[in-house]
Design an enzyme around this catalytic site. Structure first.
Site, mmCIF file in Angstrom:
data_model
loop_
_atom_site.group_PDB
_atom_site.id
_atom_site.type_symbol
_atom_site.label_atom_id
_atom_site.label_comp_id
_atom_site.label_asym_id
_atom_site.label_seq_id
_atom_site.Cartn_x
_atom_site.Cartn_y
_atom_site.Cartn_z
ATOM 1 N N GLY A 70 58.672 49.605 2.371
ATOM 2 C CA GLY A 70 58.923 48.894 1.124
ATOM 3 C C GLY A 70 59.026 49.841 -0.063
ATOM 4 O O GLY A 70 59.835 49.648 -0.974
ATOM 5 N N THR A 71 58.210 50.870 -0.051
ATOM 6 C CA THR A 71 58.216 51.855 -1.135
ATOM 7 C C THR A 71 59.605 52.478 -1.293
ATOM 8 O O THR A 71 60.104 52.643 -2.402
ATOM 9 C CB THR A 71 57.167 52.952 -0.834
ATOM 10 O OG1 THR A 71 55.887 52.330 -0.757
ATOM 11 C CG2 THR A 71 57.152 54.026 -1.908
ATOM 12 N N CYS A 323 46.441 50.808 -1.536
ATOM 13 C CA CYS A 323 47.062 52.021 -2.080
ATOM 14 C C CYS A 323 46.288 52.616 -3.248
ATOM 15 O O CYS A 323 46.718 53.594 -3.829
ATOM 16 C CB CYS A 323 48.485 51.703 -2.524
ATOM 17 S SG CYS A 323 49.464 51.025 -1.194
HETATM 18 N N1 PLP Z 1 55.122 46.278 -2.642
HETATM 19 C C1 PLP Z 1 54.063 45.492 -2.407
HETATM 20 C C2 PLP Z 1 53.915 44.232 -3.208
HETATM 21 C C3 PLP Z 1 53.116 45.834 -1.454
HETATM 22 O O1 PLP Z 1 52.054 45.042 -1.230
HETATM 23 C C4 PLP Z 1 53.292 47.038 -0.732
HETATM 24 C C5 PLP Z 1 52.272 47.481 0.257
HETATM 25 O O2 PLP Z 1 51.116 47.128 0.172
HETATM 26 C C6 PLP Z 1 54.421 47.814 -1.006
HETATM 27 C C7 PLP Z 1 55.317 47.410 -1.953
HETATM 28 C C8 PLP Z 1 54.664 49.096 -0.268
HETATM 29 O O3 PLP Z 1 55.156 48.826 1.018
HETATM 30 P P1 PLP Z 1 55.125 49.976 2.132
HETATM 31 O O4 PLP Z 1 53.702 50.132 2.529
HETATM 32 O O5 PLP Z 1 55.982 49.443 3.237
HETATM 33 O O6 PLP Z 1 55.701 51.172 1.514
#
Ligand code: PLP
Length: 378
Positions: A70-71, A323
């Protein structure tokens, strides 16, 4: 030690269907770019998996670009989105509730000369579309708003905000981080209307290392990774065939559980009711608009200590987003909670597989932790 897990917003176990799909894909090891049958077969598989993911997202396969997480989708949409509009200006609007993947990207852009407006939430973690309307400017180039907040479970009015932004100026690009909303609240690319939507596999039972960015038809997003031209020239790098297979299988397995949202909501409600009854000093910060997330606090207690004590007893909960690495949560701070409440924040997150027996164990472990920590503190 068996583990009781109430941190499904941080990540989810890989579902058996995804495990099987990954293992199967690993034996079909061809490179999808190779021209001989082994490669063509791998390409066919990626095509089929993209169709499944597109169906889960309510868009066409050509709109889906696989990412590593997602990042990455958030970085791609925001960084390349502002570039697309570079002649228009340097003003970005986002919310104070966003995940670090959006906030840190915006901060980086601030260092490069962009100006960012951070919309403030109300006490329940909601954003008022009128605040967005008031923040729009002729030089606004991009708005980034999450669909579901990962710490308090609030649902943001993305579709209404897209309409409002496009009515003000259709050239302003709209990105939505839908990582916590994907297959948890009903939405499609067209129902949201956003130009870019990012999701992540590991929140829905897929392995870590796979996500997707959806791009609205007609938006000429530029490549994030340049190289061999994979992902229709938009994200070069040999496709993560096994993770993609796992992602598609997890989407299918999740969609097949038609009662998953009502079951998740029911176990969350049960847990909150038991907590209210068993630990009167615990306050509910947000019961969450979505089935899987809620936030509570033990005012005056240190949440990281409570999380550690429960962890030692085999119970996994979060003091906020995974995070944060020990830093206080910017989301709870943005809600304007009093300091003792901020210290004791806990996020509980659920899945349809969560059981009442597990919830009962969580409640008694929290009750014991609260009692013993109170004695140590007093
Ligand atoms: N956006 C939101 C709302 C999230 O909760 C998270 C992860 O906790 C992310 C982005 C990041 O996703 P990823 O861990 O796949 O990079």
């Amino acid at each position: 030690m068996s583990v009781i897990y109430f941190d499904y917003a941080a990540t989810t176990p890989v579902c058996p269907q995804a495990v099987d799909a990954v293992v199967e894909a690993l034996s079909h090891f061809g490179n999808p770019s190779s021209r001989y049958p082994l490669g063509r077969e791998a390409a066919q598989r990626v095509k089929a998996h993209r169709e499944v993911v597109a169906k889960a997202l309510g868009c066409s396969p050509e709109q889906v670009y696989f990412t590593s997480c997602g990042t990455e989708g958030n970085n791609w949409a925001i960084r390349r989105g502002v570039e697309l509009n570079r002649r228009k200006g340097k003003h970005i609007i986002t919310t104070a509730l966003e995940h670090a993947a959006v906030l840190e990207t915006c901060r980086d852009l601030e260092r490069q000369g962009y100006e960012v407006t951070y919309l403030k939430p109300d006490r329940d973690g909601h954003i008022n579309p009128q605040d967005l309307a008031a923040a729009l400017r002729p030089d606004t180039v991009l708005v980034s708003m999450m669909l579901v907040n990962n710490e308090v479970g609030s649902l943001l009015p993305v579709a209404a905000c897209v309409k409002l932004v496009k009515a003000y100026d259709p050239a302003i690009l709209f990105h939505c981080d839908a990582v916590q909303g994907f297959l948890k609240v009903p939405f499609s690319m067209s129902s949201l209307g956003a130009d870019f939507v990012s999701v992540s596999g590991h929140k829905i039972g897929a392995p870590k290392g796979i996500g997707a960015l959806m791009v609205k038809k007609g938006v000429r997003l530029t490549p994030y990774l340049t190289g061999g031209g994979q992902e229709n020239g938009m994200r070069s790098g040999t496709e993560a065939t096994a993770q993609i297979a796992g992602f598609a299988a997890a989407c299918q397995a999740t969609m097949a559980q038609s009662d998953r949202l009502s079951r998740t909501a029911a176990i969350k409600e049960y847990t909150l009711a038991r907590l209210r009854q068993a630990i009167p000093e615990m306050k509910v910060i947000s019961a969450g608009d979505v089935p899987h997330i809620c936030a509570v606090t033990l005012p005056g207690y240190k949440s990281e200590v409570v999380v550690r004590v429960l962890g030692d007893a085999g119970i996994c909960i979060s003091s906020g987003s995974a995070c944060h690495k020990g830093k206080p949560s910017h989301v709870f701070a943005a809600l304007g909670l009093p300091k003792p409440w901020l210290d004791g924040t806990l996020r509980l997150s659920f899945s349809p597989a969560s059981t009442q027996a597990e919830a009962d164990q969580l409640v008694s472990a929290l009750q014991q932790a609260a009692d013993s920590l109170f004695t140590t503190l007093s």
